[in-house]
Write a protein that holds these residues in place. Sequence first.
Motif, mmCIF file in Angstrom:
data_model
loop_
_atom_site.group_PDB
_atom_site.id
_atom_site.type_symbol
_atom_site.label_atom_id
_atom_site.label_comp_id
_atom_site.label_asym_id
_atom_site.label_seq_id
_atom_site.Cartn_x
_atom_site.Cartn_y
_atom_site.Cartn_z
ATOM 1 N N SER A 13 44.910 44.936 42.459
ATOM 2 C CA SER A 13 43.719 44.138 42.757
ATOM 3 C C SER A 13 42.759 44.051 41.578
ATOM 4 C CB SER A 13 43.010 44.684 43.995
ATOM 5 O OG SER A 13 42.638 46.037 43.818
ATOM 6 N N ALA A 14 42.523 45.151 40.888
ATOM 7 C CA ALA A 14 41.621 45.100 39.737
ATOM 8 C C ALA A 14 42.248 44.358 38.559
ATOM 9 C CB ALA A 14 41.217 46.509 39.308
ATOM 10 N N ASP A 15 43.587 44.347 38.496
ATOM 11 C CA ASP A 15 44.269 43.633 37.412
ATOM 12 C C ASP A 15 43.892 42.160 37.396
ATOM 13 O OD1 ASP A 15 45.520 46.027 36.914
ATOM 14 O OD2 ASP A 15 47.422 45.461 37.840
ATOM 15 N N TYR A 16 43.677 41.596 38.589
ATOM 16 C CA TYR A 16 43.351 40.178 38.701
ATOM 17 C C TYR A 16 41.871 39.940 38.951
ATOM 18 C CZ TYR A 16 48.363 39.797 38.843
ATOM 19 O OH TYR A 16 49.684 39.887 38.503
ATOM 20 N N SER A 55 37.761 33.898 34.444
ATOM 21 C CA SER A 55 38.474 32.653 34.713
ATOM 22 C C SER A 55 38.616 32.325 36.190
ATOM 23 C CB SER A 55 39.875 32.727 34.089
ATOM 24 O OG SER A 55 40.566 33.890 34.529
ATOM 25 N N LEU A 56 38.292 33.259 37.094
ATOM 26 C CA LEU A 56 38.544 33.052 38.520
ATOM 27 C C LEU A 56 37.260 32.736 39.287
ATOM 28 C CD1 LEU A 56 41.198 35.740 39.596
ATOM 29 C CD2 LEU A 56 41.409 33.258 39.767
ATOM 30 N N GLY A 57 37.219 31.536 39.876
ATOM 31 C CA GLY A 57 36.130 31.176 40.772
ATOM 32 C C GLY A 57 36.496 31.492 42.205
ATOM 33 N N ALA A 58 35.695 30.996 43.153
ATOM 34 C CA ALA A 58 35.911 31.306 44.570
ATOM 35 C C ALA A 58 37.254 30.781 45.066
ATOM 36 C CB ALA A 58 34.766 30.727 45.403
ATOM 37 N N LYS A 78 34.441 35.604 38.528
ATOM 38 C CA LYS A 78 33.166 35.250 37.920
ATOM 39 C C LYS A 78 31.988 36.037 38.472
ATOM 40 C CE LYS A 78 34.685 30.589 36.700
ATOM 41 N NZ LYS A 78 34.475 29.123 36.878
ATOM 42 N N SER A 79 32.124 36.582 39.692
ATOM 43 C CA SER A 79 31.036 37.375 40.280
ATOM 44 C C SER A 79 31.607 38.390 41.256
ATOM 45 C CB SER A 79 30.032 36.469 41.006
ATOM 46 O OG SER A 79 30.595 35.957 42.201
ATOM 47 N N GLY A 80 30.780 39.387 41.602
ATOM 48 C CA GLY A 80 31.213 40.390 42.558
ATOM 49 C C GLY A 80 31.414 39.810 43.946
ATOM 50 N N VAL A 134 34.842 39.972 46.246
ATOM 51 C CA VAL A 134 34.896 40.570 47.579
ATOM 52 C C VAL A 134 35.379 39.564 48.620
ATOM 53 C CG1 VAL A 134 33.504 41.520 49.458
ATOM 54 C CG2 VAL A 134 33.173 42.350 47.122
ATOM 55 N N TRP A 135 34.664 38.454 48.749
ATOM 56 C CA TRP A 135 34.957 37.522 49.838
ATOM 57 C C TRP A 135 36.210 36.692 49.580
ATOM 58 C CZ3 TRP A 135 33.124 38.822 54.187
ATOM 59 C CH2 TRP A 135 31.887 39.474 54.255
ATOM 60 N N GLY A 136 36.463 36.345 48.334
ATOM 61 C CA GLY A 136 37.688 35.617 48.018
ATOM 62 C C GLY A 136 38.915 36.443 48.346
#
Length: 443
Positions: free
Chosen positions: A220-223, A20-23, A228-230, A234-236
């Motif tokens: 951090s891993a919970d969210y 569900s999470l984009g950039a 949508k991608s690695g 990382v960058w977000g």
Amino acid sequence: MAFLDRLLGQDTLDEHPHKSLGAFGTLALWLGANVVVTTILTGMLLVPDLTFSTAMSTVLIGSLIGAVPLLLVGLMGQRTGLPSMALTRRAYGPTGSRLISLVNMGVLIAWSWIQALLAGMSLDYAIEATTGYSNLPLMTILCESVVVLIVLRGHLGIERVERWAALAMVGLAAVVLYQLNSHYDMTALFDMPVESHNGITLGIAFDIVIATSFSWISSSADYNRNCKSGAIAVWGTYVGYVLAAMIAMGLGAAVSGISVMNGMEQTYDPTRLLSGFGFGLPAALVIFFSVMTTNVMAVYSATLSCMNVAPGMTFWKPALVIGVVTVFGALIPGILDQFQNFLLIIGALFIPAFSVMIVDYYLVGRDGYRAELVKAPHQLGRPTAPVAVGAYLIGAALAAYWSLVAPLSFGASLPVFVITGGLYWLGAILFTRPRHVAGVIGE
């Protein structure tokens, strides 16, 4: 029951089928999570014990370094679809994972106590300013009740709230900086002399900044498992967190420095500090919402930790119980006075725990990090699980000693991280057959 199933979140430890999470959502999540009053309070602790330029350099360098383990754990979550505490089962085994989860749950509940009290203070100030009525315990209870209601909706509700919170917090910082610049000479901050107020040295400051970033590692891993991608994970996370740290701690350092220079009391209540600059009521309302969104994330992650300790629990049950516990804990007298020590304790408990996990995944091997960690953890725990627990206990003891008993001039965070990870890496080599180690490294 069908109505409740639709109303309440159905979050589990298993991988969510839809990312569900984009950039923008990821950046906003970590920006909104960390542009919050407790991070502003951290910045307040640094000035005038350090010069303003030294404080901001420390915040930038500490955040850039401290956010690396944060995004590494978040990337583990994105790749596997599993929350942080479920991921600990591979390195620590089922029993060790429960130990880490209990520690994590306790720290997050204590963190939520502080957040709930700060939200109650802000709401109480806002209501008192408009109606004359003041009742801090009642406002604290009301705030935490709203937090529980949001958490019961699950991660989708939290993600939606965080997007608006990020925009509100950036707007708050811009308006407050405008107010400060309108009433005071901001350039005087760079010439402000060092003055001991909180006993902060450069090493302690660096440790506090690192500990602030590490306070989010367990979540951090919970969210980020929903990214949508690695690359987004990382960058977000990296950009959102570092930008938030600079905004919030920079704001706290500026408010603290200006208040001291102008003979005002350096207080732990940022709402009352901002009221001295003619921005009390709006700040109280926005700070209230910022604390609430961060508290929501803490209670949510504490709930997942509880579910890892007792698998099979329905999501809403531990969320409700933990919410009630945080309400009463927030009413403990003097809890806010222990904020600085609490940050150091976070470092002592979190840094070694996730140092082991990062080394296990990125150096020992990624085999076994899959959905079966939730469904059949006894078959997937490494034979080196006792080594992981031992390395963690040694690391936690060193962190506590170097932070609370004999502080190191350069801080304990990085030495503890390296020593704990090194101990586990050495143990994995010694207690695992060479051909097996070589095999998993090559995967």
